[in-house]
Design a protein around this motif. Structure first.
Motif, PDB file in Angstrom:
ATOM      1  N   GLU A  91       0.685  -0.864   0.297  1.00 44.73           N
ATOM      2  CA  GLU A  91      -0.081   0.443  -0.137  1.00 44.73           C
ATOM      3  C   GLU A  91       0.874   1.370   0.185  1.00 44.73           C
ATOM      4  OE1 GLU A  91      -3.353   1.861   2.480  1.00 44.73           O
ATOM      5  OE2 GLU A  91      -2.662   0.039   2.962  1.00 44.73           O
ATOM      6  N   GLY A  92       2.138   1.152   0.691  1.00 50.05           N
ATOM      7  CA  GLY A  92       2.952   2.352   0.959  1.00 50.05           C
ATOM      8  C   GLY A  92       3.142   2.646  -0.496  1.00 50.05           C
ATOM      9  N   PHE A  93       4.026   1.495  -1.367  1.00 55.42           N
ATOM     10  CA  PHE A  93       4.801   1.498  -2.516  1.00 55.42           C
ATOM     11  C   PHE A  93       3.596   2.474  -2.911  1.00 55.42           C
ATOM     12  CE2 PHE A  93       6.336  -0.686  -6.639  1.00 55.42           C
ATOM     13  CZ  PHE A  93       7.630  -0.082  -6.644  1.00 55.42           C
ATOM     14  N   ARG A  94       2.277   1.409  -3.140  1.00 49.54           N
ATOM     15  CA  ARG A  94       1.635   2.063  -4.704  1.00 49.54           C
ATOM     16  C   ARG A  94       1.127   3.545  -4.469  1.00 49.54           C
ATOM     17  NH1 ARG A  94      -3.092  -2.607  -4.521  1.00 49.54           N
ATOM     18  NH2 ARG A  94      -2.215  -4.237  -6.369  1.00 49.54           N
ATOM     19  N   GLY A  95       1.330   4.492  -2.795  1.00 54.77           N
ATOM     20  CA  GLY A  95       1.167   5.152  -2.876  1.00 54.77           C
ATOM     21  C   GLY A  95       1.946   6.279  -3.148  1.00 54.77           C
ATOM     22  N   GLU A  96       3.725   6.066  -3.311  1.00 56.90           N
ATOM     23  CA  GLU A  96       4.703   6.710  -3.373  1.00 56.90           C
ATOM     24  C   GLU A  96       4.638   6.248  -4.494  1.00 56.90           C
ATOM     25  OE1 GLU A  96       9.632   6.011  -3.218  1.00 56.90           O
ATOM     26  OE2 GLU A  96       8.100   4.906  -1.894  1.00 56.90           O
ATOM     27  N   MET A  97       4.455   5.640  -5.352  1.00 50.98           N
ATOM     28  CA  MET A  97       4.529   5.785  -7.008  1.00 50.98           C
ATOM     29  C   MET A  97       2.999   6.293  -7.343  1.00 50.98           C
ATOM     30  SD  MET A  97       6.341   3.476  -8.037  1.00 50.98           S
ATOM     31  CE  MET A  97       7.733   4.058  -6.685  1.00 50.98           C
TER      32      MET A  97
END
Length: 232
Positions: free
Chosen positions: A176-182
């Motif tokens: 979830e954090g990775f997708r938000g960062e992308m």
């Protein structure tokens, strides 16, 4: 009959404990009890407190068992008390303020089983064993606590070299954090491109001058002259 058996027992005890018996009177005496805690791997057991200073790492202090014969002993239980020798250091593994009662109570069964016969030697033997067992239990508890502290310290140290253990929950949090960062990066890139595009359009608009702007810049005559030269 009681007095005769008491005298006989006392004589036997003198031969068994020649250096440990201290007379008080005809009916009372003390026997020095020295706990024999076995050493492990040639080393003395650790001190009572896991944080105790090294200077107290000595053998446990001796104890005094005071025995008083009642008139009908051995048909009646002897009176017993447990104390420290005068000016003796505090035992490393015992606290007589709390242990005295439990240690004397631990002799109840032994006394009941031996009523009618001389029992002081048996009492001394059982009491010494109970003291030693209590000491070893406390030493083991201390060592267990020290081992736990060492294991926790080692685990913290090892954690520095290993990442967090991956679980389903931790993976979902990471994803979830990775997708938000992308998504945030993509939005930043879109805004940057729009700004660049807007700036480019603004530059092209400035290049298209009106007729008045051309005349003011002295470019109208030059354009007409250039056109006239073409017709010639």
């Amino acid at each position: 009959m009681g007095r005769e058996e008491q005298t006989e027992e006392r004589e036997v005890l003198d031969s068994i404990f020649p250096d440990e018996i201290i007379d008080i009177d005809e009916k009372s005496y003390r026997i020095i009890i020295k706990p024999d805690v076995p050493q492990q791997d040639g080393e003395a057991p650790p001190p009572y407190s896991a944080l105790a200073p090294a200077e107290i790492d000595n053998p446990p202090a001796a104890l005094l068992l005071t025995i008083t014969y009642p008139p009908s002993y051995p048909d009646e239980a002897p009176m017993l008390d447990l104390s420290l020798p005068p000016n003796a250091p505090k035992p490393l593994y015992l606290d007589l303020s709390t242990d005295r009662t439990s240690l004397l109570a631990s002799l109840t069964t032994t006394i009941e089983e031996n009523l009618g016969i001389a029992m002081v030697f048996t009492i001394v033997t059982v009491l010494r064993e109970n003291i030693e067992a209590l000491i070893l239990d406390r030493v083991a508890a201390i060592q267990t606590a020290k081992d736990q502290i060492a294991e926790e310290a080692e685990a913290k140290e090892n954690a520095k070299f290993h990442g967090e253990k991956v679980t389903r929950e931790s993976f979902l949090r990471w994803r979830e954090g990775f997708r938000g960062e992308m998504e945030a990066r993509a939005e930043e890139e879109r805004i940057r491109r729009e700004l660049v595009e807007m700036k480019g359009k603004a530059g092209k608009k400035e290049d298209k001058l009106t007729g008045r702007e051309l005349w003011e810049k002295g470019m109208v005559g030059k354009v007409e002259e250039d056109e006239g030269d073409g017709y010639g």
